[in-house]
Design an enzyme around this catalytic site. Structure first.
Site, short mmCIF file in Angstrom:
data_model
loop_
_atom_site.label_atom_id
_atom_site.label_comp_id
_atom_site.label_asym_id
_atom_site.label_seq_id
_atom_site.Cartn_x
_atom_site.Cartn_y
_atom_site.Cartn_z
N HIS A 135 0.51 -6.27 -10.34
CA HIS A 135 1.32 -5.56 -11.22
C HIS A 135 1.86 -6.35 -12.38
CE1 HIS A 135 1.40 -2.70 -7.94
NE2 HIS A 135 1.92 -1.87 -8.83
N ARG B 297 7.30 4.06 -12.83
CA ARG B 297 7.38 3.30 -11.68
C ARG B 297 8.98 2.60 -11.51
NH1 ARG B 297 2.04 1.08 -13.22
NH2 ARG B 297 0.73 1.19 -11.62
N ARG C 102 8.43 8.49 -10.11
CA ARG C 102 7.75 8.11 -8.75
C ARG C 102 9.19 7.24 -8.04
NH1 ARG C 102 3.11 3.76 -7.78
NH2 ARG C 102 4.57 2.36 -8.52
N GLU D 85 -3.02 7.43 -2.25
CA GLU D 85 -3.53 6.11 -2.58
C GLU D 85 -3.84 5.43 -1.17
OE1 GLU D 85 -0.55 4.04 -4.69
OE2 GLU D 85 1.11 5.17 -3.65
N ASN E 258 -5.63 2.10 -7.55
CA ASN E 258 -5.22 0.64 -7.59
C ASN E 258 -5.30 0.28 -5.95
OD1 ASN E 258 -5.18 0.70 -10.27
ND2 ASN E 258 -2.89 0.50 -10.27
N ASP E 259 -4.29 1.41 -5.28
CA ASP E 259 -4.37 1.04 -3.78
C ASP E 259 -5.26 1.72 -2.94
OD1 ASP E 259 -1.93 -0.72 -3.30
OD2 ASP E 259 -0.74 1.00 -4.31
N ARG F 31 -5.68 -6.41 -3.39
CA ARG F 31 -6.05 -6.14 -4.60
C ARG F 31 -5.56 -7.53 -5.62
NH1 ARG F 31 -1.67 -1.30 -6.34
NH2 ARG F 31 -1.18 -2.07 -8.28
N CYS G 176 -3.57 8.01 -11.73
CA CYS G 176 -2.47 7.27 -12.51
C CYS G 176 -3.01 5.57 -12.16
CB CYS G 176 -1.05 7.62 -12.13
SG CYS G 176 -0.60 7.24 -10.32
C1 PEP Z 1 -1.97 2.76 -7.91
O1 PEP Z 1 -1.92 2.25 -6.67
O2 PEP Z 1 -3.06 3.17 -8.40
C2 PEP Z 1 -0.73 3.02 -8.55
C3 PEP Z 1 -0.80 3.67 -9.69
O3 PEP Z 1 0.51 2.51 -8.24
P1 PEP Z 1 0.79 0.91 -8.18
O4 PEP Z 1 -0.15 0.43 -9.09
O5 PEP Z 1 2.26 0.66 -8.63
O6 PEP Z 1 0.78 0.49 -6.66
MG MG Z 2 0.07 2.22 -5.58
#
Ligand code: PEP
Ligand code: MG
Length: 590
Positions: A202, A309, A345, A443, A466-467, A477, A514
């Site tokens: 992040h 977020r 979210r 996710e 991402n997750d 990650r 996203c």
């Molecule tokens: C994701 O997991 O792709 C996402 C958009 O949420 P975050 O990156 O905040 O976990």
């Molecule tokens: Mg996520």
């Protein structure tokens, strides 16, 4: 950008290679976070040497005063008197006779070398100030340490620190947490370089959202750089350059000009829609982490906010603000992007987004107490947020979305609490959107695998790649050791994406992405081809993704996606994506 002082110009240029995580070029003086003082060696002076030692000290003080006055003038010219007055505090430290006399007494009476005498006296002085329960005085410790460092450098052979963190600087740190980045002073931080980090951490995501150049993975860099060093950060190619030569600076001026030209051309698309050449319309929205970013949305040409977020509220202050404050914040953001709307979210606390002292997520925070699990376990906190979101929906277009869902039951329980909040507000006569759309982030692989069941409960899906990649591949990650297994194009990930789209469309709901995959223009052909309806990306990426979508044809992308679904080799799929990208928007790939 600051000029390189002449005495620095002769130092040799040194290049360090890391991982580019946020594009852009930053030029300025380094500020090394937490650069600790190394206690100077202590030794006894020869008899008769104390006079020369004290004279050396007076010279160092005079040089320090001169440097600070130069800085004061530079800052006054650049930023005005208020900022420059910070240096008055620095100068006062140099004039504190009681401290300076103690230092010279230690040299004269105990024949201690000056570095050690100065270091010991100042350390005691700082400790006594730290012990006073006064935030203003504690803040002054930073100034005193700054001056202390300068004097020590002027006593030794090391180059003096010309700048401190009170000015524009390139931040250098071993590691930065998302909350460090959230708290960063954007007026002063030109970019950052860290020894560890990853593209989807992040910290990096925030840097991209804010348009802040960043390079991570610069192993051992902190030992090579000092506060005040001239440096250039290349967030396109993942380079940190110390003492850049005039040739290097000229080369980067050219690169910056080229990038500006492309950006200016993309800017012309601001009012155009993201529609493929053969007419498939994509909703292109933006991700934000802070309410103030909402101002960048219109400028970027995005259609609303696809991911807000909200947990960064928590990371900033250590606690979620009350209902009124949240409602105000959400309403302000929503009004700024009405009628396109904002997808709020609910807080996704956990994973790498934890206040430093939070132990509740367990040994393995990414698999622990995170996202909707926290919200369902802290119903009071969750309902406060849901009520605030509902109240904002009475002001402008708002949608709500739940993170880290792994079961259908979680969605149902979250919706029940939302309905409870709606009942309460109705009874209180508070207006809200009775048809508030509810979505789920897909996710976690289990959610993708039962997407057909979850789709019956919600109005949209937004895939958090991402997750999804992290959990599908069992790859942390933020762990660079296993970064090669973090494969967006692994057949397992592509299948889950496809399952989610098919389940969503069969139930008549739209499906967005996203995660960072949506912002990668090499992935655009695949995501368009899989039938993704909405892309939500950091605001600075909106123009490039829009351009890519407009240049592509849905039919070609669909063929590519079909082939990718049957392919076993992520590298080959990437090759196909790159071919299409190069054929349709080479200007974005140089
Ligand atoms: C994701 O997991 O792709 C996402 C958009 O949420 P975050 O990156 O905040 O976990
Ligand atoms: Mg996520």
């Amino acid at each position: 950008m600051s000029e390189i002082p002449p005495h620095e110009a002769s130092k040799p240029e040194r290049r360090f290679e890391g991982v580019a995580v946020s594009p852009g070029i930053a030029r300025g003086n380094a500020f090394v976070k937490g650069e600790v003082f190394v206690e100077p060696d202590s030794f006894d002076l020869e008899e008769g040497a104390t006079g020369a030692e004290i004279a050396r000290f007076e010279d160092a003080l005079a040089e320090t005063r001169r440097q600070i006055e130069v800085l004061q003038k530079q800052v006054a010219a650049a930023a005005g008197g208020r900022d420059a007055s910070i240096f008055d505090a620095h100068l006062l430290v140099l004039e504190d006779r009681s401290v300076l006399d103690e230092v010279t007494a230690a040299v004269r009476d105990r024949r201690l070398n000056i570095e050690s005498a100065f270091y010991r006296t100042m350390s005691r002085y700082i400790e006594s100030i730290r012990a006073i329960d006064d935030p203003y005085l504690r803040e002054r410790v930073i100034d005193i340490e700054d001056v202390m460092q300068r004097v020590l450098r002027n006593l030794g052979s090391a180059a003096p620190a010309e700048y401190s963190a009170r000015h524009e600087h390139v931040l250098v740190a071993h590691v930065l947490t998302p909350s460090d980045t959230a708290a960063m002073d954007r007026e002063q931080v030109l970019g950052f370089a860290t020894e560890v980090g990853s593209y989807t951490a992040h910290t990096a995501i925030i840097a991209r959202s804010l348009g802040l150049p960043a390079v991570v993975g610069l192993h051992g860099f902190c030992d090579q750089v000092h506060t005040g060093d001239n440096m250039l950060l290349d967030g396109y190619n993942g380079l940190a350059i110390l003492n850049p030569s005039p040739e290097t600076l000229a080369e980067y001026d050219r690169l910056a000009e080229e990038k500006d030209q492309v950006a200016r051309r993309l800017d012309e698309l601001r009012d155009s829609d993201a529609v493929t050449g053969d007419g498939r319309a994509i909703t292109l929205s933006a991700n934000i982490e802070f309410a103030h970013e909402a101002g960048m949305i219109e400028q970027s040409g995005a259609r609303g906010i696809g991911l807000y977020r909200t947990e960064f509220f928590y990371l900033h202050d250590g606690a979620l603000p009350g209902e009124d404050q949240q409602a105000k914040n959400y309403s302000r953001v929503a009004r700024g992007v009405d009628p396109d709307g904002v997808i709020i979210r609910t807080m996704d606390i956990g994973g790498d987004k934890l206040p430093e002292d939070a132990e509740e997520a367990g040994e393995n925070p990414f698999l622990g107490w995170r996202g909707i699990r926290v919200s369902l376990g802290r119903k009071g906190l969750f309902k406060t947020q849901l009520r605030a979101i509902l109240r904002a929906s009475g002001v402008a277009k708002v949608r709500v979305m739940f993170p880290m869902v792994s079961t259908l039951d979680e969605v149902r329980r979250a919706k029940e609490l939302l309905a409870e909040c709606a009942d309460e507000l109705r009874a209180e006569g508070v207006p809200f959107d009775e048809a508030l759309e509810v979505g789920v982030m897909v996710e976690v692989p289990s959610a993708a695998l039962v997407a057909d069941q979850i789709a019956q409960e919600v109005d949209f899906f937004s895939v958090g790649t991402n997750d999804l990649i992290q959990y599908t591949m069992a790859v942390d990650r933020v762990n660079e050791r296993v970064a090669d297994l973090y494969q967006p194009l692994n057949p397992a990930v592509i299948r889950l994406l496809n399952m989610t789209v098919e389940a969503g469309h069969a139930a008549g709901i739209w499906v967005g992405v996203c995660g960072e995959m949506a912002a990668d223009i090499l992935m655009t052909p695949l995501l368009v081809g899989l039938g993704i309806d909405e892309f939500s990306v950091g605001a600075p990426r909106v123009p490039a993704v829009k351009h890519a979508v407009r240049k592509l044809s849905y039919a070609t992308c669909k063929t590519l996606a079909e082939d990718a679904l049957g392919d076993v080799d992520p590298a080959r799929v990437l090759g196909r994506c790159r071919e299409l990208a190069l054929a349709h928007y080479p200007e974005l790939l140089t």
